[in-house]
Design an enzyme around this catalytic site. Structure first.
Site, short mmCIF file in Angstrom:
data_model
loop_
_atom_site.label_atom_id
_atom_site.label_comp_id
_atom_site.label_asym_id
_atom_site.label_seq_id
_atom_site.Cartn_x
_atom_site.Cartn_y
_atom_site.Cartn_z
N GLY A 104 7.81 12.97 -1.56
CA GLY A 104 8.66 13.13 -0.61
C GLY A 104 8.71 14.48 -0.38
O GLY A 104 9.67 14.62 0.68
N SER A 140 -3.88 10.04 -4.70
CA SER A 140 -3.85 9.09 -3.58
C SER A 140 -3.94 9.72 -2.41
O SER A 140 -3.91 10.96 -2.39
CB SER A 140 -2.58 8.16 -3.67
OG SER A 140 -1.63 9.02 -3.44
N ARG A 141 -4.35 8.99 -1.14
CA ARG A 141 -4.12 9.60 0.02
C ARG A 141 -2.73 9.37 0.59
O ARG A 141 -1.99 8.77 0.01
CB ARG A 141 -5.18 8.74 1.01
CG ARG A 141 -6.75 9.01 0.65
CD ARG A 141 -7.45 8.53 1.69
NE ARG A 141 -8.73 8.51 1.35
CZ ARG A 141 -9.51 9.78 1.41
NH1 ARG A 141 -9.07 10.64 1.89
NH2 ARG A 141 -11.03 9.53 0.91
N ALA A 142 -2.28 10.28 1.79
CA ALA A 142 -1.22 10.15 2.36
C ALA A 142 -1.10 8.73 3.02
O ALA A 142 -1.68 8.06 3.32
CB ALA A 142 -0.99 11.07 3.37
N THR A 177 2.43 8.09 4.23
CA THR A 177 3.69 8.64 5.27
C THR A 177 3.78 10.23 5.27
O THR A 177 4.26 10.58 6.26
CB THR A 177 4.80 7.88 5.21
OG1 THR A 177 5.43 8.26 3.63
CG2 THR A 177 5.19 6.39 5.10
N SER A 178 3.15 10.79 4.40
CA SER A 178 3.20 12.15 4.49
C SER A 178 2.12 12.49 5.22
O SER A 178 1.09 12.04 5.48
CB SER A 178 3.22 12.74 2.91
OG SER A 178 1.94 12.63 2.48
N ASP A 206 11.73 0.74 -1.34
CA ASP A 206 10.91 1.17 -2.76
C ASP A 206 11.81 0.00 -3.83
O ASP A 206 12.83 0.04 -3.93
CB ASP A 206 11.40 2.42 -3.16
CG ASP A 206 10.51 3.42 -2.40
OD1 ASP A 206 9.40 3.28 -2.11
OD2 ASP A 206 11.05 4.43 -1.58
N LYS A 252 12.97 10.14 -3.18
CA LYS A 252 13.47 8.69 -3.95
C LYS A 252 14.64 8.83 -4.67
O LYS A 252 15.48 8.13 -5.16
CB LYS A 252 12.20 8.13 -4.48
CG LYS A 252 11.23 7.34 -3.49
CD LYS A 252 10.25 6.82 -4.40
CE LYS A 252 9.26 6.53 -3.28
NZ LYS A 252 7.71 6.43 -3.66
#
Lengths: 492, 492
Positions: free
Chosen positions: B174, B200-202, B204-205, B262, B294
């Protein structure tokens, strides 16, 4: 804006309504697009909002191309190799409302309308629709939301207006045969009242009223034709599916089916919206109570009754709800041809006709006649049936709708006999329905079963309980296989 | 069984995992099948369970034929025109469990395992998966269910076993940049501990750790190679996505994304399952608190901390949770190339390097070193960084994973300046992330922005706030368009 032009690939596949386009994942990444995103595709002055699917396969959709399903090709009037341009748009406003409902908030009419309108016009994905149904199911709809859902279903569909007092009836289902509609309608119309009845086809049962009526008359008619028939005969018994009455309903049911859930709000809205869409102002609702119905306890039946009355009141429809015995099949035939035969036997006052179906239909016709202002409704209903006026009216309706080629009874059959002597304690509606369906009903009109024994009847070992009918040896074999595991009869 | 043989039609389309077959509606009616029904298709000794779709178009799939998607064609090794046979099977057992959860019941481990296993192997439709997510969201998961979900995610995926003390870290995200992983890992490994990091890959970032590390080294590696790298260097920073660790997670996220929900249980299970899958036994969790994360309130941050500790305890993993400041970007670069540059500047002890990212990373490394038994963790971490040991370790890791072609900074740029003189009160993480994404990050590695001013800094009108970078003029224009509406800075 060179980078947002794509070459059309004809996917040669239909999606069944929803507007779907496919991009290769390379293009999707480049444009920062995700599965489910909305894309406006444009060619000349035509444009539509579509839902994006992403393909990992270059064979399916190579980079630089956009795969279009048939619905989109038709709507845009483009073909393989055309150039179309793309614009991106957010999710519909209604997704926000669905999210709010999921968080436990209440929806107002405007929000409910947005959701229902987007469902009607296939603007939501299955995932989004499922969240809506699931949120309504777990968080519940309050009375105002149910009324708003009903109104929204009406507002997003077609309405057929009739003048003056217009009667209607509905049964929430779950009981094999129970074909009261095809008796109540001619009786009411013969008494001089207007009762335009739209019915559905079977979803999980062996026959719906539309499937059964189809053994006698055409049921898929235009709105114009239906108006003419009702004007002439006072009634009709047609398939509602093609008339676009509360069309959101079927689309909601599509996402309820996979988990076999019934959301109360949807049930109430579904029934009442369809009545409201034909401007019915006096409605009789039949709630059969039994193990296999949506009202499997007295408390549930009472609750549903109260809810139907509430929605009726808010919509200013005179609504009468009866709770009836739904513990076993009503009538003897199961499946379109056999159920049509039961109905015609009753109309012809054949002494062999099933008395339970006759009695229930007369009772219901009586209640409706009373709602229409007739003092002794039941007596009048009996007179109309006994005198042959109901039969005459049914023949008029059939003629007006267009006589159908008679349905032949399946020529493959198997008698099923009692395994022991005793008294019939229970008949399992679900097992009976399943056997008839496995035998081919309702798709095979002549398939199903004819029942000889009902609850409380005494039987001797070897005596006939029912006969299974099928149109192919293969289907009969499947049904017998199923029946061998469970006959659906409890004898004690 | 003649009636259940069908001729294959190659649909020339991929479904992205799920096994889909299509029948014409005529055949579906005849066989009493519905959209979403399970069909076992068989050719020779190969058979797979597929999900049925129904087509109304004869052009798409004519009666008598069965349309197969690429996945099914490949798996069955059949092609256009082959004959295959069909058998029908019920829905997976797990659909019943999902239904139970929707009705508010608790699931036991066995039931949770069934659901997760069917999600992992694409045996559930989107509608069914959505009901699961929705039911978990509205009815909640209790502690035992969360632990069971975590265990089920682990059990249905791959596990990579490491011996002895194995450290790990995770941030719930976030906050733009915040690339602590790429600093913490080399420090911990340089101290002699094992810390195999899968990232991980993005989604939404503007960049995920895997996207950023990819500017320095290869991140998509085989399990065998990863074992070798960790054996050699004590660490790795790789993309977890291809290693099949808790694979159900991504498939659950796919149905959460359309409504941007979420579910807490899924978040906890997702994080902890991935740690457990690499046999981590001492884990540091970073919960940034801020408007865009979050944990947007103290209460939520505290609650999440408690939940992570609970799951860690039940899984017998030493778990330490820190709540950090997530109110603004941490580091100066946003986007893979610019974030990688920040990281390398810190490792090189460059005085121009972002101090906030350095300080936070050192703090986190200190906590992990303490968890690993080192008394003065922070001091040790500082020594390792200052002495160049961390840089040396990072170079070893990069070499072991395989050096990547360096990412070039986008050549199209736009400086963004303060509209007035004052003090920076707030930076909106979501707006910053959005501008960087619109500019092309993370897909365009060189796209993003470089931030010159942070909260509490004083600025004069016309002073540089940040510079947007893009790899094409088109993308720069889009980002500038977005920025013109909202710069993401509040100056007072």
């Amino acid at each position: 804006m060179k980078s947002v032009k794509f070459k059309v690939k004809d996917m040669d596949i239909a999606s069944g309504g929803v507007f779907i386009v496919i991009l290769h994942e390379k293009d999707a990444k480049e444009l920062d697009l995700y599965s489910g995103d909305r894309i406006i595709v444009k060619k000349n002055n035509r444009e539509i909002t579509t839902i994006l699917d992403i393909s990992e396969s270059r064979r399916a959709v190579p980079p630089g191309q956009i795969g279009l399903f048939e619905e989109v090709l038709d709507k845009l009037k483009v073909k393989q190799g055309s150039q179309i341009s793309l614009r991106f748009t957010g999710k519909p406003e209604s997704v926000k409302h669905i999210r709010n409902k999921l968080f436990g908030n209440r929806l107002n009419y405007q929000e409910m309308y947005h959701i229902v309108d987007d469902i009607t016009h296939d603007r939501l994905t299955n995932i989004e629709k499922t969240y809506f149904v699931s949120a309504c199911f777990t968080n519940g709809l309050n009375n105002q939301e149910i009324v708003d859902l009903t109104k929204a279903m009406v507002a997003t569909g077609n309405r057929i207006k009739f003048r003056g007092l217009t009667l209607d009836k509905h049964c929430i289902g779950g009981v094999p045969n129970n074909r009261t509609t095809m008796l109540v309608i001619p009786i009411i119309a013969a008494a001089g009242f207007t009762i335009p009845k739209t019915s559905s086809r079977a979803i999980t049962s062996p026959a719906g009223t539309a499937d059964t009526m189809e053994c006698l008359a055409k049921v898929t008619l235009t709105e114009k034709k239906i108006r003419q028939i009702v004007k002439k005969t006072g009634a009709c018994i047609v398939h509602g599916g093609t008339m676009n009455l509360a069309p959101a309903d079927d689309k909601i049911i599509t996402v309820e089916n996979p988990l076999s859930i019934d959301t109360e709000g949807q049930l109430l809205a579904s029934v009442m919206a369809k009545k409201y869409s034909v401007t019915a102002n006096a409605v009789l609702i039949d709630i059969p109570k039994g193990k296999s119905t949506k009202a499997d306890t007295n408390a549930k039946a009472r609750h549903l009754k109260k809810m139907f009355e509430m929605v009726g009141k808010k919509l200013k429809m005179k609504t009468k709800v009866i709770v009836t015995d739904g513990s076993q099949p009503i009538g003897n035939g199961i499946g379109p041809a056999l159920e049509a035969r039961d109905v015609m036997a009753i109309l012809k006052n054949d002494p062999q006709a099933p008395q339970d179906l006759k009695k229930k239909s007369l009772f219901m016709a009586g209640v409706l006649l009373k709602m229409a202002g007739k003092k002794n409704g039941l007596k009048l209903a009996k007179q109309i049936l006994a005198s042959g006026q109901a039969l005459k009216k049914m023949e008029d309706i059939i003629k007006a709708q267009g006589k159908a080629k008679p349905c032949q009874l399946g020529r493959f059959k198997r008698p099923v006999r009692a395994g022991k002597t005793g008294k019939i304690k229970e008949i399992d509606n679900k097992v009976i329905a399943k056997i008839a369906r496995v035998a081919g009903a309702p798709h095979s009109k002549g398939a199903g079963m004819y029942i000889n024994k009902k609850v409380k009847d005494k039987v001797k070992k070897g005596e006939l309980l029912y006969t299974i009918y099928a149109e192919s040896e293969f289907k009969l074999k499947l049904a017998v296989e199923f029946m061998n595991k469970n006959k659906g009869y409890l004898i004690k």
